[in-house]
Design a protein around this motif. Sequence first.
Motif, short mmCIF file in Angstrom:
data_model
loop_
_atom_site.label_atom_id
_atom_site.label_comp_id
_atom_site.label_asym_id
_atom_site.label_seq_id
_atom_site.Cartn_x
_atom_site.Cartn_y
_atom_site.Cartn_z
N ALA A 197 48.68 41.52 36.36
CA ALA A 197 47.57 40.47 37.06
C ALA A 197 47.44 40.25 38.36
N LEU A 198 48.72 39.81 38.73
CA LEU A 198 49.11 39.52 40.19
C LEU A 198 48.65 40.72 41.27
N GLU A 199 48.90 42.05 40.74
CA GLU A 199 48.79 43.04 41.51
C GLU A 199 47.18 43.50 41.77
N LEU A 200 46.63 43.23 40.28
CA LEU A 200 45.13 43.46 40.39
C LEU A 200 44.27 42.22 41.22
N LEU A 201 44.74 41.04 41.42
CA LEU A 201 44.32 39.99 41.97
C LEU A 201 44.50 40.29 43.54
N SER A 202 45.58 40.73 43.99
CA SER A 202 46.08 41.03 45.22
C SER A 202 45.40 42.19 45.98
N ASP A 203 44.76 43.12 45.23
CA ASP A 203 44.09 44.19 46.00
C ASP A 203 43.09 43.72 46.93
N ARG A 204 43.62 44.03 48.20
CA ARG A 204 42.46 43.26 49.07
C ARG A 204 41.17 44.08 49.46
N GLU A 205 41.21 45.48 49.01
CA GLU A 205 40.03 46.18 49.30
C GLU A 205 39.15 46.18 47.96
N THR A 226 33.18 36.58 36.85
CA THR A 226 34.44 36.34 37.21
C THR A 226 34.44 36.47 38.57
N SER A 227 35.43 35.90 39.27
CA SER A 227 35.56 35.86 40.71
C SER A 227 36.74 35.49 41.03
N PHE A 228 37.20 35.82 42.34
CA PHE A 228 38.65 35.37 42.76
C PHE A 228 38.95 33.98 42.17
N GLU A 229 38.05 32.96 42.08
CA GLU A 229 38.50 31.74 41.63
C GLU A 229 38.90 31.59 40.53
N LYS A 249 34.47 36.14 24.85
CA LYS A 249 33.03 36.03 24.62
C LYS A 249 32.34 36.31 25.68
N GLU A 250 32.37 35.38 26.54
CA GLU A 250 31.36 35.08 27.90
C GLU A 250 31.11 36.43 28.79
N ASP A 251 32.09 37.01 28.89
CA ASP A 251 32.05 38.19 29.89
C ASP A 251 32.73 39.37 29.24
N GLY A 252 33.01 39.15 28.17
CA GLY A 252 33.51 40.56 27.28
C GLY A 252 35.00 41.16 28.01
N ILE A 253 35.71 40.18 28.52
CA ILE A 253 36.54 40.63 29.23
C ILE A 253 37.70 41.36 28.40
N ARG A 254 37.99 40.90 27.34
CA ARG A 254 39.00 41.50 26.39
C ARG A 254 38.49 42.58 25.54
N HIS A 255 37.18 42.71 25.24
CA HIS A 255 36.46 43.55 24.14
C HIS A 255 35.32 44.29 24.67
N GLY A 256 35.54 44.83 25.91
CA GLY A 256 34.54 45.38 26.48
C GLY A 256 33.21 44.57 27.18
N PRO A 285 39.58 44.38 44.65
CA PRO A 285 40.27 43.42 43.70
C PRO A 285 39.75 43.51 42.47
N ASP A 286 40.37 43.50 41.20
CA ASP A 286 39.92 43.59 39.98
C ASP A 286 40.04 42.20 39.27
N TYR A 287 39.02 41.24 39.47
CA TYR A 287 39.08 40.11 38.90
C TYR A 287 39.14 39.89 37.30
N GLN A 288 38.50 40.87 36.72
CA GLN A 288 38.15 40.89 35.33
C GLN A 288 39.48 41.25 34.72
N ASN A 289 40.01 42.36 34.93
CA ASN A 289 41.23 42.94 34.46
C ASN A 289 42.33 41.98 34.81
N SER A 290 42.21 41.30 35.97
CA SER A 290 43.53 40.19 36.30
C SER A 290 43.39 39.06 35.02
N ILE A 291 42.11 38.73 34.92
CA ILE A 291 42.21 37.67 34.04
C ILE A 291 42.83 37.94 32.53
N LYS A 292 42.30 39.23 32.11
CA LYS A 292 42.70 40.15 30.82
C LYS A 292 44.02 40.02 30.82
N GLU A 293 44.88 40.52 31.84
CA GLU A 293 46.29 40.46 31.86
C GLU A 293 46.89 39.13 31.89
#
Length: 288
Positions: free
Chosen positions: A180-188, A260-263, A245-252, A190-198
Amino acid sequence: MRQRFSQRYGFAKVRDKLQIESMDVGLKNRLWNIVKKFYINTLIGLLDIEYQTIECDEGEIRNFSDKIFISKLYDHFFKTSEEPLTYTKNEIKKDLKSKYYQLKWYEIYDLIEYVAEIYHDKEHSNNFRQAVNKILEEEMSGYRFVDNYIAPIIDEVEIKEVEEALEYIYTPARKHLSNALELLSDRENPDYQNSIKESITAVESVAKIISGKETDLAKCLKVMDIDLNGQFKTSMINLYGWTNKEDGIRHGHTKEELKTSFEEAKYMLVTCSAFVNYLIAKNNKVSS
């Protein structure tokens, strides 16, 4: 840090925004200085003079570990065809300085991560990371070293929550939080959705271990044989429901626009780290 005269009396504005997508000259210069201090000035250049070998900035690099370090830096990071091992220590210093000041702001952070990772003395690199963090804090950078990655900054309390969770022996949770930290810290990219999932999966993995049940987080929390604060439990179940539910982060992905955003990703990393720490601490009390 003490303000300068010009700042105290209004002649220069104290920066009130973190450097998130930029790096000013002061920060760039100070980061070069600390890289030079830890990794260039420490190189051993040896020169043969009248049958004696002496340490000298004009000498070529002879130390085997230093040679490997410099070779990796030129080949793997800068990807040049140069032969740095034929350079003197002073020539390497001048050449690396020139290369450094041509880097984009995020590439400088890449370099800082890289030199700390490949250097042969791990304690030395840990001291370097601490020195870098001090500079980043003083220069109001939006980043800090956390678990060997330069990540968007939160505050010191939040960082300690993440670091504490990463130190626990619960390997699955540690792996998910590190991802989650690695996905969030990608400066070019960033994968916020999968960071939240992790992040939420880290909580779920600890909950499964403690409850002994291979089921979802909500059910694990309900059957745990530990005294959990009811509001904490409800809030985590609600967050778990949001990720499902809302963004389908864990189930497609759903067809709705993703929110989803940085915040959100930062909040989930810190909150889930804190909840992992809370669950483990409560379970340890029961086990002791």
